[in-house]
Design an enzyme around this catalytic site. Structure first.
Site, PDB file in Angstrom:
ATOM      1  CB  SER A   1     -34.838  31.041 143.275  1.00  0.00           C
ATOM      2  OG  SER A   1     -33.592  31.649 143.267  1.00  0.00           O
TER       3      SER A   1
ATOM      4  CE  LYS B   1     -31.344  28.008 138.023  1.00  0.00           C
ATOM      5  NZ  LYS B   1     -30.660  27.217 139.031  1.00  0.00           N
TER       6      LYS B   1
ATOM      7  NE  ARG C   1     -26.710  30.857 140.338  1.00  0.00           N
ATOM      8  CZ  ARG C   1     -26.359  30.270 139.197  1.00  0.00           C
ATOM      9  NH1 ARG C   1     -25.378  30.731 138.459  1.00  0.00           N
ATOM     10  NH2 ARG C   1     -27.021  29.199 138.784  1.00  0.00           N
TER      11      ARG C   1
HETATM   12  N1  TZP Z   1     -31.514  32.038 138.062  1.00  0.00           N
HETATM   13  C1  TZP Z   1     -32.474  32.091 137.151  1.00  0.00           C
HETATM   14  S1  TZP Z   1     -31.879  32.609 135.664  1.00  0.00           S
HETATM   15  C2  TZP Z   1     -30.307  32.794 136.274  1.00  0.00           C
HETATM   16  C3  TZP Z   1     -30.298  32.434 137.598  1.00  0.00           C
HETATM   17  C4  TZP Z   1     -29.122  32.434 138.473  1.00  0.00           C
HETATM   18  C5  TZP Z   1     -29.149  33.240 135.444  1.00  0.00           C
HETATM   19  C6  TZP Z   1     -29.266  34.652 135.006  1.00  0.00           C
HETATM   20  O1  TZP Z   1     -28.149  35.008 134.233  1.00  0.00           O
HETATM   21  P1  TZP Z   1     -28.250  36.043 133.019  1.00  0.00           P
HETATM   22  O2  TZP Z   1     -26.880  35.999 132.385  1.00  0.00           O
HETATM   23  O3  TZP Z   1     -28.521  37.378 133.618  1.00  0.00           O
HETATM   24  O4  TZP Z   1     -29.322  35.548 132.109  1.00  0.00           O
END
Ligand code: TZP
Ligand code: MG
Length: 219
Positions: A116, A145, A44
């Site tokens: 998602s 994010k 990603r």
């Molecule tokens: N989509 C929803 S939350 C997220 C993504 C890509 C980020 C998750 O990252 P982390 O560091 O595991 O909270």
């Protein structure tokens, strides 16, 4: 069969791009995570200083080669062209990305398609266009994010697992070792994490800890 294979691959799903690697070598983190027992990897590549063009292609190929070595599915976030160019195992898209039905048409029936989702309506739509799994989240607050939507908690995992028992579900967002158990108990097939592995002092150790916890709860 495919469903079972996908549910197993979702158990410990590591999501990362070079902007998540801090001062460490991103490829070293991917390899450490693989050694630690991740069951799926998603590239990603988002945010400031994200790689583009040939640099992205080169990095993606290196990640793919490592994943092949460890026999772990290699998924590309959002970038269907890249996934097709390198013959990745699948594509993951969000609600704001290319429409999932168009992605399915472009990648064909064999590559995995993940979507998602944030509610039952989005899961229903994902199922109807032939998504292989859904991501559910953010379960908890996350700083990874920046444009993440409102947190949904484990309640949504329970609700979706009950309403769509065959749909493979991976939970994402702010998940740590401490919260992994309750997410699996709520009915998720696995957890997707960025920082719990990428920002750990020892990513291999962190992945292995998560892996042991998850596998002890799932037979
Ligand atoms: N989509 C929803 S939350 C997220 C993504 C890509 C980020 C998750 O990252 P982390 O560091 O595991 O909270
Ligand atoms: Mg996306």
């Amino acid at each position: 069969m495919r469903n079972m294979e996908i549910k197993k691959a979702l158990r410990l799903y590591f999501v990362m791009g070079t902007p998540n690697s801090g001062s460490q070598d991103p490829l070293a983190i991917v390899e450490a995570a693989l050694r630690g027992g991740i069951t799926c990897f998603q590239l990603r590549e988002k945010g400031s200083n994200a790689l583009e063009g040939d640099a992205l292609l080169g990095f993606a190929k290196k990640c793919q080669a490592l994943c092949r070595l460890y026999r772990v599915p290699f998924i590309i976030n959002d970038d269907v062209d890249l996934a097709l160019a390198i013959n990745a195992d699948g594509v993951h898209v969000g609600q704001d990305d290319e429409q999932a039905d168009s992605v399915r048409q472009r990648i064909g029936p064999d590559k995995w398609l993940g979507v998602s989702t944030h509610n039952a309506q989005e899961v229903q739509l994902a199922q109807s266009i032939g998504a292989d799994y859904v991501g559910l989240g953010p379960i908890y607050p996350t700083s990874t994010k920046l444009d993440a939507s409102a947190v949904v908690g484990t309640t949504l995992v329970k609700e979706i697992h009950t309403a769509f028992p065959d749909m493979p579900i991976v939970a994402i967002g702010g998940i740590t070792l401490a919260t992994t158990g309750s997410i699996i108990q709520a009915g998720a097939d696995g957890v997707a994490v960025v920082s719990a592995i990428a920002s750990a002092k020892d990513p291999q150790y962190a992945a292995n800890d998560l892996s042991k916890t998850i596998h002890s709860l799932l037979e």
